[in-house]
Design an enzyme around this catalytic site. Sequence first.
Site, PDB file in Angstrom:
ATOM      1  N   ASP A  67       1.651   1.666  10.368  1.00 17.27           N
ATOM      2  CA  ASP A  67       0.890   1.658  11.623  1.00 17.27           C
ATOM      3  C   ASP A  67       1.252   0.433  12.456  1.00 17.27           C
ATOM      4  O   ASP A  67       1.745  -0.569  11.928  1.00 17.27           O
ATOM      5  CB  ASP A  67      -0.616   1.602  11.323  1.00 17.27           C
ATOM      6  CG  ASP A  67      -1.093   2.816  10.565  1.00 17.27           C
ATOM      7  OD1 ASP A  67      -0.444   3.872  10.670  1.00 17.27           O
ATOM      8  OD2 ASP A  67      -2.116   2.696   9.858  1.00 17.27           O
TER       9      ASP A  67
HETATM   10  N1  URA Z   1      -1.838   3.226   5.071  1.00 16.40           N
HETATM   11  C1  URA Z   1      -2.360   2.962   6.281  1.00 16.40           C
HETATM   12  O1  URA Z   1      -3.529   3.202   6.535  1.00 16.40           O
HETATM   13  N2  URA Z   1      -1.550   2.434   7.215  1.00 16.40           N
HETATM   14  C2  URA Z   1      -0.267   2.106   6.977  1.00 16.40           C
HETATM   15  O2  URA Z   1       0.411   1.587   7.871  1.00 16.40           O
HETATM   16  C3  URA Z   1       0.267   2.387   5.709  1.00 16.40           C
HETATM   17  C4  URA Z   1      -0.543   2.952   4.774  1.00 16.40           C
END
Ligand code: URA
Length: 229
Positions: free
Chosen positions: A101
């Site tokens: 993310d």
């Molecule tokens: N889980 C999440 O919530 N975000 C990420 O970026 C990776 C795994």
Amino acid sequence: MRLDKYLSQATGLSRKDVKRLLHAGEVRVNQQPERNAARQVTENDLIELDEQEIEAPGPIYLMLNKPLGYVCATDDPTHPTVLTLIDLPRAEQLHIAGRLDIDTTGLVLLTDDGKWSHRVTSPRHKTGKVYRVETADPIPASAIEQFQRGIRLESEPFPTKPAELQLLGEREALVVLHEGRYHQVKRMFAALGNRVTALHRERVGSILLDAELEPGEYRELTQQEIDSI
Ligand code: URA
């Protein structure tokens, strides 16, 4: 592949510089001078630049320490993408083997080898991903078993696959996932009534984020790291 593209990928020279060298007669294909940039060549052709044999461009494998604020996408209308951090002639051909993310930091693997990338991301290969998590509220010890058993995420029919949770402090833990659902770590904690405030990926399989890499920096994977997937 076109000769100019092949030379550019194999040497790191721009297509413009390669064209100039072609026009100057510096390139030979199978021992014959070649000025046609569009000529199709393969790794079976002998390609020479300035009388030096040019090796076929091989696949690229990189690890990047993703900074906050970058998106794991090839294009984005508002945010910079992780590919803008890669200063290589073939950067636009790389794909991201397991996205993070925009507000997650840490280990991102990039490659132009589709099969390898699939092994990183496919749940069938069960490549473990290790995340360091900080949360808004304390994490109870009971969460360890819930992560192990599997957690029903909102609007998903199947619970998550067994995951390991190791408590490091009241609001800090390591999580090991063997699958990669959308926002999975955040949604697992949300399902337990908590909220992730910081998320950092430390490891994918046995590939550990290199401590020498500052946020935004990248390096090539070693052969051992590539073979470990
Ligand atoms: N889980 C999440 O919530 N975000 C990420 O970026 C990776 C795994």
